[in-house]
Design a protein around this motif. Structure first.
Motif, PDB file in Angstrom:
ATOM      1  N   TYR A   4      11.805  22.411  21.542  1.00 28.70           N
ATOM      2  CA  TYR A   4      12.728  21.547  21.337  1.00 28.70           C
ATOM      3  C   TYR A   4      13.834  21.376  22.937  1.00 28.70           C
ATOM      4  N   GLN A   5      13.555  19.771  23.739  1.00 32.31           N
ATOM      5  CA  GLN A   5      14.347  20.521  24.709  1.00 32.31           C
ATOM      6  C   GLN A   5      15.217  19.359  24.308  1.00 32.31           C
ATOM      7  N   GLY A   6      17.097  18.716  24.658  1.00 34.28           N
ATOM      8  CA  GLY A   6      16.547  16.915  24.676  1.00 34.28           C
ATOM      9  C   GLY A   6      18.487  17.147  23.631  1.00 34.28           C
ATOM     10  N   PRO A   7      18.691  16.066  23.404  1.00 34.75           N
ATOM     11  CA  PRO A   7      20.361  15.915  23.053  1.00 34.75           C
ATOM     12  C   PRO A   7      20.354  16.406  21.602  1.00 34.75           C
ATOM     13  N   VAL A  20      23.222  19.803  25.345  1.00 31.46           N
ATOM     14  CA  VAL A  20      21.556  19.340  25.500  1.00 31.46           C
ATOM     15  C   VAL A  20      21.381  21.127  25.119  1.00 31.46           C
ATOM     16  N   THR A  22      17.827  23.403  24.357  1.00 31.41           N
ATOM     17  CA  THR A  22      16.662  24.121  24.038  1.00 31.41           C
ATOM     18  C   THR A  22      16.550  24.883  23.083  1.00 31.41           C
ATOM     19  N   LEU A  60      20.048  16.035  14.941  1.00 29.16           N
ATOM     20  CA  LEU A  60      19.062  16.208  16.114  1.00 29.16           C
ATOM     21  C   LEU A  60      19.509  14.768  16.509  1.00 29.16           C
TER      22      LEU A  60
END
Length: 90
Positions: A4-7, A20, A22, A60
């Motif tokens: 998962y990569q994101g906010p 953010v 990673t 998430l």
């Protein structure tokens, strides 16, 4: 392997910090191991101070959460290393 990569949001006590993330992990389930790093505009030292002696969760955008242990990587960088405990939220 899951990634998962994101906010995301780190939650400790009454504090919520937008980051953010990673993240990566191997097998899923109760004994799964996962982790990675999170980056924010705030200083990592300030983040760690607000998390001391608090349960820390990583949320998430879809609402899934996981328990994490967060440690600073370089003071003032805004980056924290996170190690997940329990099921992966991604």
């Amino acid at each position: 392997m899951s990634n998962y990569q994101g906010p995301a949001t780190l939650i400790a006590g009454g504090a919520q910090i937008e980051v953010v993330a990673t993240l990566s992990g191997g097998r899923s389930g109760p004994g799964s191991e996962w982790g990675g790093s999170v980056q924010t505009d705030s200083a990592a030292q300030d983040l760690c101070s607000s998390m001391n002696n608090n349960e820390v969760k990583l949320r998430l955008p879809d609402g899934r959460e996981g328990d994490v242990v967060a440690t600073s990587t370089a003071i003032g960088s805004g980056r924290l290393k996170v190690s997940g405990r329990g099921p992966m939220p991604f």
